[in-house]
Design a protein around this motif. Structure first.
Motif, short mmCIF file in Angstrom:
data_model
loop_
_atom_site.label_atom_id
_atom_site.label_comp_id
_atom_site.label_asym_id
_atom_site.label_seq_id
_atom_site.Cartn_x
_atom_site.Cartn_y
_atom_site.Cartn_z
N ALA A 145 0.83 -1.22 0.00
CA ALA A 145 0.00 0.00 0.00
C ALA A 145 0.86 1.26 0.00
CB ALA A 145 -0.94 -0.01 1.21
N THR A 146 2.07 1.14 0.49
CA THR A 146 2.99 2.26 0.55
C THR A 146 3.78 2.43 -0.74
OG1 THR A 146 3.17 1.85 2.91
CG2 THR A 146 4.83 3.25 1.99
N GLY A 147 3.74 1.43 -1.61
CA GLY A 147 4.42 1.55 -2.89
C GLY A 147 5.55 0.57 -3.10
N TYR A 148 5.82 -0.29 -2.13
CA TYR A 148 6.83 -1.33 -2.30
C TYR A 148 6.18 -2.56 -2.91
CZ TYR A 148 9.72 1.44 0.91
OH TYR A 148 10.44 2.44 1.50
N GLY A 149 6.94 -3.34 -3.65
CA GLY A 149 6.39 -4.56 -4.25
C GLY A 149 5.42 -4.22 -5.36
N ASP A 150 4.64 -5.21 -5.77
CA ASP A 150 3.64 -5.01 -6.81
C ASP A 150 2.50 -4.15 -6.25
OD1 ASP A 150 5.03 -6.57 -8.61
OD2 ASP A 150 3.78 -8.34 -8.33
N PRO A 151 1.91 -3.31 -7.08
CA PRO A 151 0.76 -2.52 -6.61
C PRO A 151 -0.38 -3.42 -6.15
CG PRO A 151 1.50 -1.78 -8.77
CD PRO A 151 2.23 -3.07 -8.47
N LEU A 152 -1.11 -2.97 -5.16
CA LEU A 152 -2.29 -3.70 -4.73
C LEU A 152 -3.34 -3.61 -5.82
CD1 LEU A 152 -2.58 -2.55 -1.01
CD2 LEU A 152 -2.12 -4.86 -1.81
N PRO A 153 -4.12 -4.68 -6.02
CA PRO A 153 -5.18 -4.59 -7.03
C PRO A 153 -6.21 -3.55 -6.61
CG PRO A 153 -5.32 -6.66 -5.79
CD PRO A 153 -4.10 -5.94 -5.33
N THR A 154 -6.73 -2.86 -7.59
CA THR A 154 -7.75 -1.86 -7.28
C THR A 154 -9.08 -2.38 -7.79
OG1 THR A 154 -7.25 -0.70 -9.34
CG2 THR A 154 -6.18 0.10 -7.35
N ASP A 155 -10.08 -2.27 -6.96
CA ASP A 155 -11.42 -2.68 -7.33
C ASP A 155 -12.14 -1.43 -7.79
OD1 ASP A 155 -13.90 -3.72 -7.67
OD2 ASP A 155 -14.16 -4.37 -5.59
N THR A 156 -12.40 -1.35 -9.07
CA THR A 156 -13.02 -0.15 -9.63
C THR A 156 -14.54 -0.20 -9.60
OG1 THR A 156 -12.86 -1.08 -11.85
CG2 THR A 156 -11.03 0.35 -11.11
N THR A 157 -15.12 -1.32 -9.17
CA THR A 157 -16.57 -1.37 -9.08
C THR A 157 -17.04 -0.73 -7.80
OG1 THR A 157 -16.56 -3.55 -8.00
CG2 THR A 157 -16.69 -3.52 -10.41
N THR A 158 -18.16 -0.11 -7.84
CA THR A 158 -18.73 0.52 -6.64
C THR A 158 -19.76 -0.44 -6.03
OG1 THR A 158 -20.56 1.54 -7.82
CG2 THR A 158 -18.49 2.81 -7.66
N ASP A 159 -20.14 -0.17 -4.81
CA ASP A 159 -21.17 -1.00 -4.16
C ASP A 159 -22.46 -1.00 -4.98
OD1 ASP A 159 -20.22 -0.12 -0.77
OD2 ASP A 159 -19.46 -1.64 -2.13
N LEU A 160 -22.79 0.15 -5.58
CA LEU A 160 -23.99 0.26 -6.38
C LEU A 160 -23.91 -0.68 -7.58
CD1 LEU A 160 -26.69 1.65 -6.84
CD2 LEU A 160 -25.47 3.45 -8.09
N GLU A 161 -22.74 -0.74 -8.23
CA GLU A 161 -22.59 -1.60 -9.40
C GLU A 161 -22.69 -3.07 -9.04
OE1 GLU A 161 -19.65 0.77 -12.42
OE2 GLU A 161 -18.79 -0.02 -10.57
N THR A 162 -22.23 -3.46 -7.87
CA THR A 162 -22.26 -4.86 -7.49
C THR A 162 -23.64 -5.33 -7.05
OG1 THR A 162 -21.53 -4.35 -5.26
CG2 THR A 162 -19.82 -4.94 -6.83
N THR A 163 -24.56 -4.41 -6.78
CA THR A 163 -25.90 -4.80 -6.35
C THR A 163 -26.89 -4.82 -7.50
OG1 THR A 163 -26.41 -2.52 -5.72
CG2 THR A 163 -25.56 -4.00 -4.00
N ARG A 164 -26.47 -4.47 -8.69
CA ARG A 164 -27.40 -4.46 -9.85
C ARG A 164 -27.68 -5.84 -10.33
NH1 ARG A 164 -24.94 0.46 -13.34
NH2 ARG A 164 -25.56 2.07 -11.93
#
Length: 164
Positions: A145-164
């Motif tokens: 999370a601080t920038g060391y190693g591989d970047p953390l995956p980012t979840d670009t979906t919002t809660d609204l999108e996952t409830t559709r």
């Protein structure tokens, strides 16, 4: 004739490297001995070193022994000119195959400075610098999370999108 403590150390370091490689640090590697100017046991990434303790002493370490090892780590980080580091200790009953559950020990000020460049002058001046314990997988996530190693995956979906 085999050196049992050395075998235990090598196995512990190898378990930490394998865990780190699967959890976002693909270039993690064991370090060779550097004599009097030890720089730790494992390099996770450029500027990030670990000291690994995996024998019986690690499983039963007192707070005083952890503090001794933390001071050893601080010297190693200085020798390596490292920006970040941690002490990793094996947990009783947790094999190397589950090294992600081993303990990672860091100074509280280190956690703060990993997120603040340059370090704020107040860090380390407020009082005793407590040692914080977390699991190795939590440490690796903090470092990513601080920038060391591989970047953390980012979840670009919002809660609204996952409830559709």
């Amino acid at each position: 004739m085999t050196n049992r403590p050395k075998q235990i150390g090598t196995a512990g370091e190898s378990a930490v490297v394998a865990t780190a490689q699967t959890l976002g640090f693909p270039w993690a590697e064991r370090l060779v001995l550097h004599g009097a100017k030890d720089i730790g046991d494992v390099r996770l990434a450029l500027g990030v070193h670990l000291e690994v303790k995996s024998g019986h002493a690690a499983e039963t370490a007192s707070d005083a022994l952890i503090e001794t090892w933390m001071r050893e780590l601080e010297t190693e980080l200085e020798n390596a000119d490292a920006l970040a580091g941690a002490l990793i200790t094996k947990r009783k009953g947790i094999s190397g195959a589950r090294a992600h559950l081993w303990w990672a020990h860091v100074r509280s000020s280190w956690l703060a400075t990993w997120r603040c460049y340059p370090p704020h002058p107040a860090f380390g001046q407020v009082g005793p610098d407590a040692t914080v314990r977390m699991t190795l997988d939590s440490l690796l996530a903090q470092l990513r999370a601080t920038g060391y190693g591989d970047p953390l995956p980012t979840d670009t979906t919002t809660d609204l999108e996952t409830t559709r």
